[in-house]
Design a protein around this motif. Structure first.
Motif, PDB file in Angstrom:
ATOM      1  N   HIS A  41       0.824  -1.453   0.011  1.00 51.87           N
ATOM      2  CA  HIS A  41      -0.072   0.021  -0.114  1.00 51.87           C
ATOM      3  C   HIS A  41       0.866   1.414   0.056  1.00 51.87           C
ATOM      4  O   HIS A  41       0.323   2.421  -0.449  1.00 51.87           O
ATOM      5  CB  HIS A  41      -0.932   0.065   1.130  1.00 51.87           C
ATOM      6  N   LYS A  42       2.120   0.922   0.513  1.00 50.19           N
ATOM      7  CA  LYS A  42       2.994   2.406   0.473  1.00 50.19           C
ATOM      8  C   LYS A  42       2.509   3.550   1.224  1.00 50.19           C
ATOM      9  O   LYS A  42       2.897   4.586   0.797  1.00 50.19           O
ATOM     10  CB  LYS A  42       3.512   2.468  -0.944  1.00 50.19           C
ATOM     11  N   THR A  43       1.626   3.261   2.150  1.00 50.87           N
ATOM     12  CA  THR A  43       1.155   4.492   2.970  1.00 50.87           C
ATOM     13  C   THR A  43       1.631   4.432   4.093  1.00 50.87           C
ATOM     14  O   THR A  43       2.706   3.780   4.581  1.00 50.87           O
ATOM     15  CB  THR A  43      -0.562   4.382   2.755  1.00 50.87           C
ATOM     16  N   SER A  44       1.219   5.377   5.065  1.00 47.45           N
ATOM     17  CA  SER A  44       1.832   5.629   6.485  1.00 47.45           C
ATOM     18  C   SER A  44       1.753   4.242   7.436  1.00 47.45           C
ATOM     19  O   SER A  44       0.587   3.638   7.346  1.00 47.45           O
ATOM     20  CB  SER A  44       1.019   6.717   7.235  1.00 47.45           C
ATOM     21  N   MET A  45       2.728   4.013   7.872  1.00 49.80           N
ATOM     22  CA  MET A  45       2.860   2.716   8.636  1.00 49.80           C
ATOM     23  C   MET A  45       3.409   2.931  10.204  1.00 49.80           C
ATOM     24  O   MET A  45       4.604   3.578  10.117  1.00 49.80           O
ATOM     25  CB  MET A  45       3.265   1.542   7.847  1.00 49.80           C
ATOM     26  N   VAL A  46       2.703   2.437  11.050  1.00 46.68           N
ATOM     27  CA  VAL A  46       3.305   2.344  12.135  1.00 46.68           C
ATOM     28  C   VAL A  46       3.346   0.770  12.845  1.00 46.68           C
ATOM     29  O   VAL A  46       2.527   0.265  13.055  1.00 46.68           O
ATOM     30  CB  VAL A  46       2.378   3.137  13.413  1.00 46.68           C
ATOM     31  N   ILE A  47       4.612   0.654  13.327  1.00 48.47           N
ATOM     32  CA  ILE A  47       4.842  -0.823  13.646  1.00 48.47           C
ATOM     33  C   ILE A  47       5.077  -0.895  15.062  1.00 48.47           C
ATOM     34  O   ILE A  47       6.051  -0.485  15.469  1.00 48.47           O
ATOM     35  CB  ILE A  47       5.971  -1.414  12.882  1.00 48.47           C
ATOM     36  N   PHE A  48       4.223  -1.790  15.905  1.00 41.76           N
ATOM     37  CA  PHE A  48       4.585  -1.976  17.384  1.00 41.76           C
ATOM     38  C   PHE A  48       5.400  -3.363  17.355  1.00 41.76           C
ATOM     39  O   PHE A  48       5.268  -4.083  16.666  1.00 41.76           O
ATOM     40  CB  PHE A  48       3.162  -2.134  18.100  1.00 41.76           C
ATOM     41  N   LEU A  49       5.869  -3.334  18.649  1.00 38.48           N
ATOM     42  CA  LEU A  49       6.493  -4.756  18.988  1.00 38.48           C
ATOM     43  C   LEU A  49       7.378  -5.211  18.241  1.00 38.48           C
ATOM     44  O   LEU A  49       7.500  -6.489  18.124  1.00 38.48           O
ATOM     45  CB  LEU A  49       5.381  -5.608  19.417  1.00 38.48           C
ATOM     46  N   SER A  50       8.311  -4.514  17.445  1.00 37.27           N
ATOM     47  CA  SER A  50       9.064  -5.127  16.533  1.00 37.27           C
ATOM     48  C   SER A  50      10.525  -4.769  16.326  1.00 37.27           C
ATOM     49  O   SER A  50      11.135  -5.153  15.497  1.00 37.27           O
ATOM     50  CB  SER A  50       8.261  -4.891  15.027  1.00 37.27           C
ATOM     51  N   VAL A  51      10.820  -3.632  17.092  1.00 35.77           N
ATOM     52  CA  VAL A  51      12.239  -2.825  16.976  1.00 35.77           C
ATOM     53  C   VAL A  51      13.309  -4.001  17.248  1.00 35.77           C
ATOM     54  O   VAL A  51      14.314  -3.744  16.471  1.00 35.77           O
ATOM     55  CB  VAL A  51      11.994  -1.789  17.787  1.00 35.77           C
ATOM     56  N   GLN A  52      13.026  -5.049  17.901  1.00 38.77           N
ATOM     57  CA  GLN A  52      14.169  -5.989  18.234  1.00 38.77           C
ATOM     58  C   GLN A  52      14.351  -6.805  16.995  1.00 38.77           C
ATOM     59  O   GLN A  52      15.642  -7.189  16.748  1.00 38.77           O
ATOM     60  CB  GLN A  52      13.592  -6.965  19.398  1.00 38.77           C
ATOM     61  N   GLY A  53      13.552  -6.724  16.031  1.00 35.33           N
ATOM     62  CA  GLY A  53      13.806  -7.242  14.794  1.00 35.33           C
ATOM     63  C   GLY A  53      13.838  -6.571  13.574  1.00 35.33           C
ATOM     64  O   GLY A  53      13.499  -6.645  12.406  1.00 35.33           O
ATOM     65  N   ILE A  54      14.358  -5.238  13.754  1.00 30.84           N
ATOM     66  CA  ILE A  54      14.189  -4.128  12.744  1.00 30.84           C
ATOM     67  C   ILE A  54      14.679  -4.662  11.452  1.00 30.84           C
ATOM     68  O   ILE A  54      14.252  -4.020  10.489  1.00 30.84           O
ATOM     69  CB  ILE A  54      14.806  -2.991  13.529  1.00 30.84           C
ATOM     70  N   ARG A  55      16.001  -5.057  11.390  1.00 25.28           N
ATOM     71  CA  ARG A  55      16.640  -5.411  10.164  1.00 25.28           C
ATOM     72  C   ARG A  55      15.585  -6.315   9.379  1.00 25.28           C
ATOM     73  O   ARG A  55      15.550  -6.216   7.876  1.00 25.28           O
ATOM     74  CB  ARG A  55      17.998  -6.315  10.371  1.00 25.28           C
TER      75      ARG A  55
END
Length: 256
Positions: free
Chosen positions: A157-171
């Motif tokens: 969709h290439k729209t605005s996205m907010v991703i929770f609970l995932s920074v530990q796997g950011i790569r």
């Protein structure tokens, strides 16, 4: 019996709890709070003698038992949850258990961390002719996500996205987003503990955000924000356009 009040604590700043939530918290006899996520300064609002229980080390059964015993004793109970409990708040299972026991409850919303993060950064998720939708999601982990809601699928969709609970796997997050349709030049940001005193903010692109996050030492309690809403592209809203304002006022006048 009294009711159980589920209260959204807000994103971190103790002043960002709602007025209604504050009133319930200040009047509570028993407060069960998410200790690892809720700013402990919020407990300053509790009255002297209130029983404060950190749910971090409690099972669902123990939480429900405390609610049941307290309401039977006619005590006012507040379940203090982080942010707004409608997003990854895990209140459904608590509510279902209360229903089984015929215990009434109420839900008082709070300010979600994704809203606090946008405010701290001074950005708007919905920018005219840039993005008009916001996807709130998380990466699959111990809790799976439907295939149709994978990061790769949503990235199309290439729209605005907010991703929770995932920074530990950011790569891995970055790889999936790029594979799904974003480019490595897509603006990205990571904000750790938005609105807390020890907040950290990292800005970049999908191409370099993972390295910047590692350098900043952020590995938990952070949101990943992705999309052109973070970039320089901007189209003025027609809301304040002179012709739009004139047409709107004329319409209001005619409606009268």
């Amino acid at each position: 019996m009294t009711i159980v009040s589920f209260v959204g604590a807000g994103p971190g700043d103790k002043d960002l709890i709602t007025l209604k939530g504050y009133r319930r918290l200040a009047d509570a006899d028993v407060v069960i709070y998410a200790g690892s996520l809720v700013n402990p300064e919020l407990l300053d609002y509790c009255k002297a003698g209130a029983k404060l229980s950190d749910s971090k080390g409690m099972t669902l059964g123990q939480i429900i038992d405390e609610m049941v015993e307290s309401t039977k004793a006619n005590k006012k109970v507040v379940r203090l949850q982080t942010g707004d409990f409608s997003i990854y708040g895990s209140i459904r299972e608590q509510i279902e258990e209360l229903k089984k026991r015929s215990i009434d409850y109420e839900c008082i919303p709070g300010v979600s961390s994704f809203l606090g993060a946008a405010s701290q950064m001074g950005v708007e998720y919905t920018v005219p002719e840039v993005a008009q939708s916001v996807i709130i999601t998380r990466m699959a982990g111990r809790t799976p996500v439907p295939d149709s809601e994978s990061l790769r699928s949503l990235a199309a969709h290439k729209t605005s996205m907010v991703i929770f609970l995932s920074v530990q796997g950011i790569r891995k997050v970055v790889r999936e987003l790029i594979a799904g349709g974003y480019t490595d030049e897509t603006p990205a940001a990571v904000i750790y503990k938005a609105t807390w005193p020890d907040e950290k903010m990292v800005k970049g692109t999908l191409g370099d955000i993972a390295d910047k996050v590692k350098k900043a030492g952020i590995s938990r309690t952070a949101l990943i924000m992705v999309g052109e809403f973070l970039g320089d592209e901007y189209t003025y809203s027609k809301l304040y356009d002179a012709s739009f304002t004139h047409t709107y006022r004329k319409g209001v006048k005619n409606a009268k």
